[in-house]
Design an enzyme around this catalytic site. Structure first.
Site, mmCIF file in Angstrom:
data_model
loop_
_atom_site.group_PDB
_atom_site.id
_atom_site.type_symbol
_atom_site.label_atom_id
_atom_site.label_comp_id
_atom_site.label_asym_id
_atom_site.label_seq_id
_atom_site.Cartn_x
_atom_site.Cartn_y
_atom_site.Cartn_z
ATOM 1 N N ASP A 22 0.747 -0.974 -0.113
ATOM 2 C CA ASP A 22 0.471 -0.077 -0.154
ATOM 3 C C ASP A 22 0.570 1.247 0.198
ATOM 4 O OD1 ASP A 22 -2.549 2.152 0.185
ATOM 5 O OD2 ASP A 22 -2.710 1.310 1.918
ATOM 6 N N ASN A 70 -10.475 -3.424 -6.304
ATOM 7 C CA ASN A 70 -9.339 -2.057 -7.251
ATOM 8 C C ASN A 70 -9.918 -2.271 -8.812
ATOM 9 O OD1 ASN A 70 -6.681 -3.506 -5.502
ATOM 10 N ND2 ASN A 70 -7.724 -1.706 -5.006
HETATM 11 C C1 FPP Z 1 -2.062 -0.613 -3.602
HETATM 12 O O1 FPP Z 1 -1.516 1.473 -3.415
HETATM 13 C C2 FPP Z 1 -1.377 -0.625 -4.406
HETATM 14 C C3 FPP Z 1 -2.059 -1.566 -5.687
HETATM 15 C C4 FPP Z 1 -3.724 -1.561 -5.764
HETATM 16 C C5 FPP Z 1 -1.766 -1.957 -6.232
HETATM 17 C C6 FPP Z 1 -0.277 -3.268 -6.485
HETATM 18 C C7 FPP Z 1 0.195 -3.651 -7.542
HETATM 19 C C8 FPP Z 1 1.631 -3.430 -7.761
HETATM 20 C C9 FPP Z 1 2.776 -3.070 -7.088
HETATM 21 C C10 FPP Z 1 1.793 -3.175 -9.277
HETATM 22 C C11 FPP Z 1 2.457 -4.802 -9.985
HETATM 23 C C12 FPP Z 1 2.586 -6.017 -8.986
HETATM 24 C C13 FPP Z 1 3.543 -6.997 -8.905
HETATM 25 C C14 FPP Z 1 3.349 -8.269 -7.698
HETATM 26 C C15 FPP Z 1 4.465 -6.390 -10.241
HETATM 27 P P1 FPP Z 1 -2.239 2.221 -3.677
HETATM 28 O O2 FPP Z 1 -2.571 2.846 -5.077
HETATM 29 O O3 FPP Z 1 -3.928 2.348 -3.089
HETATM 30 O O4 FPP Z 1 -1.679 3.906 -3.110
HETATM 31 P P2 FPP Z 1 -2.778 5.076 -2.166
HETATM 32 O O5 FPP Z 1 -3.315 4.270 -1.061
HETATM 33 O O6 FPP Z 1 -1.426 5.509 -1.428
HETATM 34 O O7 FPP Z 1 -3.413 5.341 -3.102
#
Ligand code: FPP
Length: 245
Positions: A22, A70
């Site tokens: 996150d 998501n």
């Molecule tokens: C949460 O941060 C993150 C996600 C929903 C996406 C995670 C995906 C990756 C790191 C990319 C691909 C993965 C792999 C395993 C190669 P957020 O966007 O909710 O952050 P925020 O709360 O700050 O908005």
């Protein structure tokens, strides 16, 4: 008490660590970048942390890459995450055999693009040829803990209708065998960076006795020292599993 590892000079790490990756969006916004830049950096952090976990003897690393919720994000953001997954899977196809890294997916792959699903099938096939002792990364894609439990319940019910199972045979171990995580021990340690302290539908069944570790660090800034800190905190916990010591 965790065992001392004479090779590494450390206490043995948890066998299974799970991470809610996150804070990618906030990391990017803080830098005046689009949210997708945060996911790109987050994917690199995944690579770094998976390598480190493998090196220190963690057997399973499970990461939350994309939840059943998501899809509510913008089309651009969803497409960027899927493109990153594709990039990493393409790379994995070439390197997992050499590096002895098993790859497995948790989640309902039905709505995932055929190209990405085909790649996941390819990495599954490579995983089958690797040793069961090799390090395994589990990527949660279109995953939700409740959805996983529902899908497992449906499969068990279908087996009952088919006469393969009887409702009275249902025990915890039997039900675990219907989950996406079948055959994989429950995580001992769940890490959530970025200051949020909630589970967000992650591994609901498997978390029953997990230890939780929260840190304010945003996922793209997460590094080996953070994992060491989380493991040290885990070793300091008194795990009683409902009993008394
Ligand atoms: C949460 O941060 C993150 C996600 C929903 C996406 C995670 C995906 C990756 C790191 C990319 C691909 C993965 C792999 C395993 C190669 P957020 O966007 O909710 O952050 P925020 O709360 O700050 O908005």
């Amino acid at each position: 008490m965790a065992e001392y590892n004479h090779e590494t000079g450390r206490l043995a790490p948890p066998r299974h660590i799970a991470i809610i990756m996150d804070g990618n969006g906030r990391w990017a916004t803080k830098r005046g970048l689009p949210r997708t830049a945060g996911h790109k950096a987050g994917a690199e952090t995944f690579r770094k942390i998976a390598t480190y976990c493998k090196d220190i003897g963690v057997k399973y690393l499970t990461v939350y890459a994309f939840s059943t919720e998501n899809w509510k994000r913008s089309e651009t953001e969803v497409a960027a995450i899927m493109a990153l997954l594709k990039k990493y899977l393409l790379e994995a196809v070439d390197t997992m055999e050499r590096d002895h890294i098993r790859l497995h997916f948790f989640g309902d792959m039905t709505p995932i693009a055929p190209e990405l699903r085909a790649l996941a099938r390819e990495t599954d096939e490579i995983t089958e040829h690797l040793s069961a002792d090799d390090f395994q990364a589990n990527v949660c894609l279109n995953y939700g803990g409740r959805d996983e439990i529902l899908r497992a319940a449906r499969r068990f019910a279908a087996d009952c209708v088919a006469g393969v199972k009887k409702p009275e045979e249902l025990e915890e171990a039997v039900f675990s065998g219907y989950l996406d995580s079948r055959g994989i021990p429950d995580p001992e340690l769940i890490i959530r960076p970025s200051g949020e302290q909630r589970l967000s539908n992650f591994l609901l069944w498997q978390c029953a006795y997990a230890e939780f570790y929260y840190t304010d660090t945003l996922w793209p800034d997460f590094d080996e020292k953070e994992i060491d800190r989380a493991i040290a905190a885990y070793h300091a916990r008194d795990r009683r599993f409902g009993g008394v010591k």
